[in-house]
Scaffold this motif. Structure first.
Motif: not given
Length: 128
Positions: A69-91
């Motif tokens: 669950v902590s990995a899932i949460y941290n992925l939401s921050l990485l992907w939602g914050g634009g820190l990785v490409t492609p940026y994927d706010f929906d994911l």
């Protein structure tokens, strides 16, 4: 002139990442009983500490598939914050909702960011 809601959302997510997740890495909310899943999570955290966002995303994705669950949460921050490409706010939003449903405390506390975007008529499809 009103600020662009897309820019504001990205800034909020990035600020949330900077403020909340690094402290969370120091005291993980969740520890997997599966050692390989936990090892992937820990490797992802080490990559985050080095600011190697792409490698962190790879390790955390493996841990998330194992139900961390902590990995899932941290992925939401990485992907939602634009820190990785492609940026994927929906994911990122999907991960955020999933982490909150799994009782992750930070995801539950900050879920209002995602819900406010939806109520404001922006919808996650429009936050790019």
């Amino acid at each position: 002139m009103h600020p662009d809601p897309n820019t504001l959302t990205k800034q909020c997510l990035h600020a949330t990442y900077e403020r909340s997740s690094m402290a969370l890495f120091q005291k993980p909310f969740f520890k997997s009983k599966n050692t390989s899943v936990e090892d992937e999570y820990n490797n992802g955290v080490k990559c985050l500490q080095r600011k190697d966002w792409a490698a962190a995303s790879r390790h955390l994705s493996v841990a998330a598939k194992g139900g961390h669950v902590s990995a899932i949460y941290n992925l939401s921050l990485l992907w939602g914050g634009g820190l990785v490409t492609p940026y994927d706010f929906d994911l990122a939003a999907d991960c955020w909702y999933k982490a909150a449903a799994m009782e992750h405390p930070k995801a539950k506390q900050t879920l209002w960011l995602i819900e406010a975007a939806d109520r404001g008529g922006f919808g996650t499809d429009n936050l790019v």
